[in-house]
Design a protein around this motif. Sequence first.
Motif, PDB file in Angstrom:
ATOM      1  N   VAL A   1     -25.416  41.332  95.945  1.00 47.96           N
ATOM      2  CA  VAL A   1     -26.422  41.520  97.002  1.00 47.96           C
ATOM      3  C   VAL A   1     -27.775  42.014  96.485  1.00 47.96           C
ATOM      4  N   ASN A   2     -27.831  42.414  95.224  1.00 52.04           N
ATOM      5  CA  ASN A   2     -29.049  43.016  94.690  1.00 52.04           C
ATOM      6  C   ASN A   2     -30.137  42.020  94.300  1.00 52.04           C
ATOM      7  N   TYR A   3     -29.832  40.737  94.380  1.00 47.33           N
ATOM      8  CA  TYR A   3     -30.809  39.730  93.946  1.00 47.33           C
ATOM      9  C   TYR A   3     -31.133  38.768  95.096  1.00 47.33           C
ATOM     10  N   GLY A   4     -31.651  39.336  96.174  1.00 46.43           N
ATOM     11  CA  GLY A   4     -32.048  38.523  97.311  1.00 46.43           C
ATOM     12  C   GLY A   4     -31.040  38.485  98.439  1.00 46.43           C
ATOM     13  N   GLY A   5     -29.976  39.276  98.342  1.00 48.71           N
ATOM     14  CA  GLY A   5     -28.974  39.314  99.400  1.00 48.71           C
ATOM     15  C   GLY A   5     -27.917  38.223  99.230  1.00 48.71           C
ATOM     16  N   LEU A   6     -27.093  38.049 100.255  1.00 47.18           N
ATOM     17  CA  LEU A   6     -26.004  37.071 100.191  1.00 47.18           C
ATOM     18  C   LEU A   6     -26.500  35.632 100.330  1.00 47.18           C
ATOM     19  N   PHE A   7     -27.666  35.457 100.979  1.00 45.00           N
ATOM     20  CA  PHE A   7     -28.196  34.109 101.180  1.00 45.00           C
ATOM     21  C   PHE A   7     -29.626  34.024 100.652  1.00 45.00           C
ATOM     22  N   PRO A   8     -29.792  34.192  99.342  1.00 49.15           N
ATOM     23  CA  PRO A   8     -31.137  34.296  98.763  1.00 49.15           C
ATOM     24  C   PRO A   8     -31.922  32.988  98.755  1.00 49.15           C
ATOM     25  N   THR A   9     -31.260  31.854  98.843  1.00 47.89           N
ATOM     26  CA  THR A   9     -31.970  30.569  98.755  1.00 47.89           C
ATOM     27  C   THR A   9     -32.211  29.932 100.128  1.00 47.89           C
ATOM     28  N   GLY A  10     -31.853  30.643 101.198  1.00 51.73           N
ATOM     29  CA  GLY A  10     -32.114  30.151 102.537  1.00 51.73           C
ATOM     30  C   GLY A  10     -30.975  29.339 103.135  1.00 51.73           C
TER      31      GLY A  10
ATOM     32  N   PRO B   1      -4.151  28.430 101.643  1.00 55.08           N
ATOM     33  CA  PRO B   1      -5.199  29.438 101.890  1.00 55.08           C
ATOM     34  C   PRO B   1      -5.210  30.559 100.863  1.00 55.08           C
ATOM     35  N   THR B   2      -4.027  31.010 100.452  1.00 51.59           N
ATOM     36  CA  THR B   2      -3.942  32.082  99.450  1.00 51.59           C
ATOM     37  C   THR B   2      -4.541  31.624  98.141  1.00 51.59           C
ATOM     38  N   ARG B   3      -4.254  30.383  97.775  1.00 53.41           N
ATOM     39  CA  ARG B   3      -4.774  29.851  96.516  1.00 53.41           C
ATOM     40  C   ARG B   3      -6.293  29.734  96.549  1.00 53.41           C
ATOM     41  N   ILE B   4      -6.808  29.256  97.680  1.00 53.06           N
ATOM     42  CA  ILE B   4      -8.258  29.120  97.817  1.00 53.06           C
ATOM     43  C   ILE B   4      -8.924  30.491  97.699  1.00 53.06           C
ATOM     44  N   LEU B   5      -8.356  31.478  98.390  1.00 50.25           N
ATOM     45  CA  LEU B   5      -8.904  32.824  98.368  1.00 50.25           C
ATOM     46  C   LEU B   5      -8.880  33.409  96.960  1.00 50.25           C
ATOM     47  N   LEU B   6      -7.747  33.226  96.268  1.00 45.28           N
ATOM     48  CA  LEU B   6      -7.593  33.810  94.938  1.00 45.28           C
ATOM     49  C   LEU B   6      -8.411  33.066  93.891  1.00 45.28           C
ATOM     50  N   PHE B   7      -8.208  31.752  93.799  1.00 46.54           N
ATOM     51  CA  PHE B   7      -8.767  31.008  92.678  1.00 46.54           C
ATOM     52  C   PHE B   7     -10.243  30.661  92.836  1.00 46.54           C
ATOM     53  N   TYR B   8     -10.650  30.279  94.021  1.00 47.27           N
ATOM     54  CA  TYR B   8     -12.063  29.937  94.206  1.00 47.27           C
ATOM     55  C   TYR B   8     -12.905  31.169  94.498  1.00 47.27           C
ATOM     56  N   VAL B   9     -12.561  31.863  95.562  1.00 47.56           N
ATOM     57  CA  VAL B   9     -13.346  33.025  95.973  1.00 47.56           C
ATOM     58  C   VAL B   9     -13.265  34.124  94.920  1.00 47.56           C
ATOM     59  N   GLY B  10     -12.061  34.375  94.407  1.00 49.31           N
ATOM     60  CA  GLY B  10     -11.879  35.416  93.390  1.00 49.31           C
ATOM     61  C   GLY B  10     -12.690  35.149  92.142  1.00 49.31           C
ATOM     62  N   SER B  11     -12.651  33.915  91.658  1.00 48.61           N
ATOM     63  CA  SER B  11     -13.389  33.595  90.429  1.00 48.61           C
ATOM     64  C   SER B  11     -14.895  33.637  90.653  1.00 48.61           C
ATOM     65  N   LEU B  12     -15.369  33.199  91.821  1.00 47.91           N
ATOM     66  CA  LEU B  12     -16.808  33.233  92.100  1.00 47.91           C
ATOM     67  C   LEU B  12     -17.329  34.659  92.213  1.00 47.91           C
ATOM     68  N   ILE B  13     -16.534  35.526  92.843  1.00 43.98           N
ATOM     69  CA  ILE B  13     -16.935  36.934  92.936  1.00 43.98           C
ATOM     70  C   ILE B  13     -17.018  37.542  91.544  1.00 43.98           C
ATOM     71  N   ALA B  14     -16.038  37.229  90.694  1.00 40.79           N
ATOM     72  CA  ALA B  14     -16.036  37.752  89.321  1.00 40.79           C
ATOM     73  C   ALA B  14     -17.251  37.251  88.548  1.00 40.79           C
ATOM     74  N   ILE B  15     -17.535  35.952  88.660  1.00 37.94           N
ATOM     75  CA  ILE B  15     -18.644  35.345  87.924  1.00 37.94           C
ATOM     76  C   ILE B  15     -19.981  35.973  88.315  1.00 37.94           C
ATOM     77  N   MET B  16     -20.217  36.134  89.626  1.00 43.19           N
ATOM     78  CA  MET B  16     -21.523  36.641  90.082  1.00 43.19           C
ATOM     79  C   MET B  16     -21.612  38.166  90.067  1.00 43.19           C
ATOM     80  N   SER B  17     -20.508  38.830  89.789  1.00 45.64           N
ATOM     81  CA  SER B  17     -20.554  40.283  89.627  1.00 45.64           C
ATOM     82  C   SER B  17     -20.889  40.660  88.191  1.00 45.64           C
ATOM     83  N   ILE B  18     -20.475  39.838  87.259  1.00 47.10           N
ATOM     84  CA  ILE B  18     -20.748  40.120  85.844  1.00 47.10           C
ATOM     85  C   ILE B  18     -22.210  39.824  85.520  1.00 47.10           C
TER      86      ILE B  18
END
Length: 443
Positions: free
Chosen positions: A188-197, A240-257
């Motif tokens: 959220v520190n780089y323009g919020g959750l929707f920084p590109t509009g 749904p569990t797989r989508i939450l874990l593998f897609y959402v989980g990996s994206l959160i990890a990528i953009m947190s690092i």
Amino acid sequence: MTEKTEMARDLKNRHVQLIALGGTIGTGLFMGAGSSIKLAGPGIIFVYLITGIFAFLIMRALGELLVSDTSQHSFVNFITKYIGPRAGFIVGWTYWISWITIAMGDLTAVGVYMQYWLPNVPQWLTDLIVLLLLWGLNSITVKAFGETEFWFSLIKIVAIIGLILLGAILIAIKFKTPMGHASLANLVNYGGLFPTGMKNFILAFQMVFFAFLGIEMVGVTASETKNPKKIIPKAINEIPTRILLFYVGSLIAIMSIYPWTQYSGAASPFVKVFSSAGINSAASIINFVVLTASLSALNSCIFTTGRMMYALTDNTNPLHKLSRAQVPNRAINLSVAIISIAVVLNGFMQGEVFGFITSIATTTFLFIYGMVVLAHLRYKQQTKGLAKNVFLMPGAPYTDYLTLGFIMFVFVVLFFSTTTLYAALGAVIWLLILFFWSKWRVV
């Protein structure tokens, strides 16, 4: 000797589970995530969540159809039954040709990834060797396909779990990066959750939707699965569990690092994250993972096109024959022969033209998934709720209409970008050609 007329039910629960998982995780996550992150920023997480919900609803609609009659070879049979022979003809041939085209793209990708280690070996040669190996595996028994797909999918799972665990560790220790520290605050520190509009947020839906192509492959396995009424619902319900874990989980990890601003479509975010943790062989690891992901996709394409060709023909057609191992070898042979054209085309038709044909093929899946949902609607209307089915689509028929609306929304979004506009028009033209062809082809 009496000819076998039914395919062997040799796919076990673990095979179907991993086939379902392999259908939801492709090379797009490993190589293409940078482009989607750059387009929508952290908002891409919500795009995956929303699209994942509708992918699940499509699968629940398909699941209810499959469980209602497990003797059917594929979802095309249900479209034929509940919408009509012409609809089944158009969807069946569109599906077969689309996967043939996508298989050519996957085969090309395999050759490109192999060049990383074997730069002096001609790409066509590695393409040919790989195609022959997978052809052989698919021709032995359905169990051989299941085992191969099980291990290919497992490699993808291990890579994603590894990324998520590494991300959690780096966030916990506040790992120092050139941009600061690994932290959830980077979301959220780089323009919020929707920084590109909102425009880019909406445009991201078409990118993410096509990342889910292949989720329906679990439905093609129904006629070769042991106890499909138990295994198919279990595989679908875990999506749904797989989508939450593998897609959402990996994206959160990528953009947190690293903040989302540090990623681009030119490089894999996975390589960037692993490299930052001091794993010098990160590029080789991810190249191996995307290679297996492409092999997995190609393996599934051969399986699916062979079964679809078998389902599209009748007993009078030479292609509608099973081997002693109860595998539709003749249908597989024809599909592989056409896929092998890519070996030759790679020398003459690389780059944008080949990519354009593949983009048309993927765009047709909007129509295919829409017809699956429409067939489910017709099924509910014709059975009037009297069919005894323990695997009901939640919220039907309202969720059917909602899902059809979402599919139409994604199709409209295609027209807002020049890179997808022509693919959408190409898909429409293709469907119109099949529509008019079916007028005299289907009685």
